[in-house]
Design a protein around this motif. Structure first.
Motif, short mmCIF file in Angstrom:
data_model
loop_
_atom_site.label_atom_id
_atom_site.label_comp_id
_atom_site.label_asym_id
_atom_site.label_seq_id
_atom_site.Cartn_x
_atom_site.Cartn_y
_atom_site.Cartn_z
N LEU A 4 -21.42 -34.11 -7.21
CA LEU A 4 -21.99 -33.24 -8.24
C LEU A 4 -21.26 -31.90 -8.26
O LEU A 4 -21.82 -30.89 -8.69
N ALA A 5 -20.03 -31.91 -7.82
CA ALA A 5 -19.25 -30.67 -7.74
C ALA A 5 -19.11 -30.04 -9.13
O ALA A 5 -18.86 -30.74 -10.12
N GLY A 6 -19.31 -28.73 -9.18
CA GLY A 6 -19.16 -28.01 -10.44
C GLY A 6 -20.32 -28.16 -11.39
O GLY A 6 -20.25 -27.71 -12.54
N ASP A 43 -19.41 -25.53 -5.71
CA ASP A 43 -19.27 -24.82 -6.99
C ASP A 43 -20.48 -25.02 -7.91
O ASP A 43 -20.39 -24.76 -9.12
N LEU A 44 -21.59 -25.48 -7.34
CA LEU A 44 -22.82 -25.58 -8.13
C LEU A 44 -23.20 -24.20 -8.64
O LEU A 44 -23.13 -23.21 -7.93
N SER A 45 -23.61 -24.13 -9.89
CA SER A 45 -24.12 -22.89 -10.46
C SER A 45 -25.52 -23.16 -10.98
O SER A 45 -25.70 -23.96 -11.90
N CYS A 46 -26.50 -22.52 -10.35
CA CYS A 46 -27.88 -22.77 -10.73
C CYS A 46 -28.69 -21.50 -10.56
O CYS A 46 -28.72 -20.90 -9.49
N GLU A 47 -29.35 -21.10 -11.63
CA GLU A 47 -30.11 -19.86 -11.60
C GLU A 47 -31.44 -20.02 -10.86
O GLU A 47 -32.01 -19.04 -10.40
N SER A 48 -31.93 -21.24 -10.75
CA SER A 48 -33.20 -21.49 -10.06
C SER A 48 -33.13 -22.85 -9.38
O SER A 48 -33.50 -23.87 -9.96
N LEU A 49 -32.65 -22.84 -8.12
CA LEU A 49 -32.53 -24.08 -7.35
C LEU A 49 -33.67 -24.14 -6.34
O LEU A 49 -33.87 -23.22 -5.55
N PHE A 73 -22.35 -27.29 -0.14
CA PHE A 73 -22.70 -26.27 -1.13
C PHE A 73 -21.61 -25.19 -1.16
O PHE A 73 -21.88 -24.05 -1.51
N GLU A 74 -20.41 -25.55 -0.81
CA GLU A 74 -19.33 -24.57 -0.70
C GLU A 74 -19.09 -23.87 -2.04
O GLU A 74 -19.00 -24.51 -3.09
N SER A 75 -19.04 -22.53 -1.98
CA SER A 75 -18.78 -21.68 -3.16
C SER A 75 -19.84 -21.83 -4.24
O SER A 75 -19.61 -21.49 -5.41
N ALA A 76 -21.02 -22.34 -3.87
CA ALA A 76 -22.10 -22.47 -4.85
C ALA A 76 -22.67 -21.10 -5.21
O ALA A 76 -22.74 -20.20 -4.38
#
Length: 230
Positions: free
Chosen positions: A16-18, A38-44, A56-59
């Motif tokens: 699920l990268a990116g 590289d996950l981008s999530c405002e509310s995880l 979760f590297e660089s998430a």
């Protein structure tokens, strides 16, 4: 549109990268070996889930929540986790190099054996956290209050605990250097068995009579005895 919410699902080994989502929730899921770099999530929000070896590297997961999760050897390198809530979770031996955990709440979590040397842990809440065997070298903890924190066998070389207060804390076997500072700290609620507290900077520190006796014995071999009867 509804943002993704998953319960009792398996994402073992998934790529699920990116991935981007405004909101993302996992409950009682297995994410073993899942690549979320590289996950981008405002509310995880992740609860009661298995994160072993998850990446979760660089998430970008500011204010994320990890509640009652198991995640040994997960990878959070370079992740943005400011103000995250890692509550009652076991992330021992995980990687947090260059991650930002400033303002995070790590209460009640087991975080043993983690190298936090390159991690931003400014203003984190650590009540009840187990930091045994962690590397915390050169961290600045000035004016913090620690409740139920386990620093046993942790490397606190050069850490600054000036003006700190310890309550029911354990520093047995902690690695202490002459640069470790406890100036004006209240150490009465801490145990230091097997650690060389006496080599640290202790100007103005408050300790108990038992702690003082132990330090005199460890440093000089002096045994403090009661007064002889007249």
């Amino acid at each position: 549109e509804c943002d993704p919410a998953f319960r009792n699902c398996s994402f073992d080994g998934a790529d699920l990268a990116g991935f981007y989502a405004a909101e993302l929730e996992f409950e009682e899921c297995s994410l073993k070996g899942c690549d979320l770099s590289d996950l981008s999530c405002e509310s995880l929000r992740i609860s009661s889930s298995n994160l072993e070896h998850a990446i979760f590297e660089s998430a970008d997961i500011l204010q994320s929540e990890f509640v009652k999760c198991v995640g040994g050897s997960a990878n959070f390198q370079n992740a943005k986790m400011n103000f995250a809530r890692i509550i009652g979770s076991d992330l021992s031996s995980s990687i947090f190099n260059w991650a930002n955990l400033s303002g995070a709440d790590l209460s009640g979590s087991r975080l043993m054996g983690i190298d936090f040397t390159q991690t931003n842990i400014d203003s984190t809440r650590l009540d009840g956290a187990n930091l045994g065997l962690c590397s915390l070298r050169l961290k600045d903890f000035k004016k913090r209050r620690f409740v139920g924190v386990n620093f046993s066998e942790a490397d606190i070389t050069g850490c600054d605990f000036s003006l700190c207060e310890f309550e029911d804390c354990h520093l047995e076997g902690a690695v202490i250097s002459p640069e470790t500072t406890f100036n004006n700290a209240d150490l009465r609620g801490a145990t230091f068995v097997g650690s060389e507290l006496c080599v640290a900077r202790l100007q103005g520190a408050v300790i108990t009579s038992n702690q003082a006796s132990s330090m005199l014995f460890d440093r000089y071999g002096i045994v403090v005895a009661g007064n002889l009867d007249a």
